[in-house]
Design a protein around this motif. Structure first.
Motif, short mmCIF file in Angstrom:
data_model
loop_
_atom_site.label_atom_id
_atom_site.label_comp_id
_atom_site.label_asym_id
_atom_site.label_seq_id
_atom_site.Cartn_x
_atom_site.Cartn_y
_atom_site.Cartn_z
N THR A 167 41.12 18.76 -17.94
CA THR A 167 39.79 18.96 -18.71
C THR A 167 39.09 17.13 -18.95
O THR A 167 39.94 16.31 -19.57
CB THR A 167 39.93 19.62 -19.89
N TYR A 168 37.94 17.30 -19.17
CA TYR A 168 37.58 16.04 -18.99
C TYR A 168 36.29 16.42 -19.53
O TYR A 168 35.57 17.41 -19.81
CB TYR A 168 37.40 15.47 -17.50
N HIS A 169 35.57 15.11 -20.10
CA HIS A 169 34.68 15.29 -20.71
C HIS A 169 33.04 15.74 -19.49
O HIS A 169 32.80 16.02 -18.41
CB HIS A 169 33.79 13.93 -20.56
N PRO A 170 31.87 16.58 -20.30
CA PRO A 170 31.12 17.36 -19.62
C PRO A 170 30.22 16.51 -18.21
O PRO A 170 29.16 17.94 -17.95
CB PRO A 170 30.14 17.79 -21.18
N ALA A 171 30.11 14.93 -18.65
CA ALA A 171 28.87 14.30 -17.65
C ALA A 171 29.57 14.31 -16.31
O ALA A 171 28.58 14.16 -15.21
CB ALA A 171 29.48 13.03 -18.21
N PHE A 172 31.00 14.64 -16.31
CA PHE A 172 31.37 15.21 -14.83
C PHE A 172 31.08 16.23 -14.32
O PHE A 172 31.33 16.86 -13.34
CB PHE A 172 32.97 14.92 -14.21
N ALA A 173 30.37 17.60 -15.26
CA ALA A 173 29.53 18.78 -14.81
C ALA A 173 28.23 18.07 -13.82
O ALA A 173 27.99 19.10 -13.14
CB ALA A 173 29.38 19.30 -15.14
N LEU A 174 27.85 17.24 -13.56
CA LEU A 174 26.90 16.35 -12.95
C LEU A 174 27.46 16.37 -11.24
O LEU A 174 26.48 16.42 -9.95
CB LEU A 174 26.23 15.23 -13.31
N ASP A 175 28.41 16.30 -11.25
CA ASP A 175 29.99 15.44 -9.74
C ASP A 175 29.38 17.51 -9.06
O ASP A 175 30.43 17.81 -8.04
CB ASP A 175 30.66 15.91 -10.12
N GLN A 176 29.65 18.33 -10.36
CA GLN A 176 29.49 20.02 -9.15
C GLN A 176 28.53 20.68 -8.48
O GLN A 176 27.57 20.87 -9.52
CB GLN A 176 30.53 20.91 -10.65
N PRO A 177 28.52 20.90 -7.78
CA PRO A 177 27.28 22.04 -7.07
C PRO A 177 26.95 23.44 -7.95
O PRO A 177 27.99 24.03 -8.50
CB PRO A 177 27.84 22.64 -6.16
N ASP A 178 25.83 23.46 -8.22
CA ASP A 178 25.63 24.92 -8.80
C ASP A 178 25.77 25.74 -8.53
O ASP A 178 26.20 26.07 -7.19
CB ASP A 178 23.99 24.54 -8.69
#
Length: 178
Positions: A167-178
């Motif tokens: 589990t990590y900071h939500p900023a890394f959600a930018l790295d995930q495809p929609d």
């Protein structure tokens, strides 16, 4: 912490980022990630979000003749619900400085610092590169959206277990495809 001269190109310094480094850090990350097929193109924005949220546990720059040529970010993570892990990433080196030890020196300094405060380090990356630092894939270790073979950990202490979801900071959600 003071600047520290280490092995790598002659004159290479590893130090904490300062505000004046931020444009060069973004540029270095963007240029370095363009060379990686698995890069999302969001890596510099992730670091900016971590910085804005004061979530950077480490933001190290490698400088040569006062020019930023590399950067390593680390932030807090948990593994299997166990807090106290350091998530390393991104690690970026300007293309002209690849294969000259800059990334290795950044990683060595990051691991040295994280050992003092963390159970271990975790990252998503190439086993072929990160195994040299002691990182390995562990059965049962995973991160949403990533194949298990690229989710790597380096426990620092005998009781630290690298099992469960990272589990990590939500900023890394930018790295995930929609």
């Amino acid at each position: 912490m003071k600047s520290k001269e280490m092995k790598g190109p002659s004159g290479l310094l590893i130090r904490d980022e300062i505000a004046a480094d931020i444009p060069a850090i973004s540029r270095t990350i963007t240029e370095a990630m363009r060379l990686l097929a698995q890069a999302s193109g969001t890596e510099a924005a992730i670091v900016d979000l971590l910085r804005a949220d004061k979530a950077l546990a480490l933001s190290l720059v490698a400088t040569l003749k006062r020019q930023v040529i590399g950067h390593l970010a680390a932030s807090a993570a948990s593994v299997g619900g166990q807090d106290g892990w350091g998530l390393i990433g991104p690690l970026a080196v300007a293309p002209d400085w690849h294969r000259q030890g800059v990334g290795s020196v950044l990683m060595a300094e990051a691991l040295r610092r994280l050992r003092a405060t963390c159970r271990g380090a975790v990252l998503v990356g190439s086993p072929a590169y990160y195994n040299r630092f002691g990182f390995a894939a562990f059965p049962g270790l995973g991160a949403a959206g990533y194949p298990p073979e690229v989710v790597l950990a380096l426990p620092f202490h005998g009781r630290a277990r690298a099992v469960g979801e990272v589990t990590y900071h939500p900023a890394f959600a930018l790295d995930q495809p929609d």
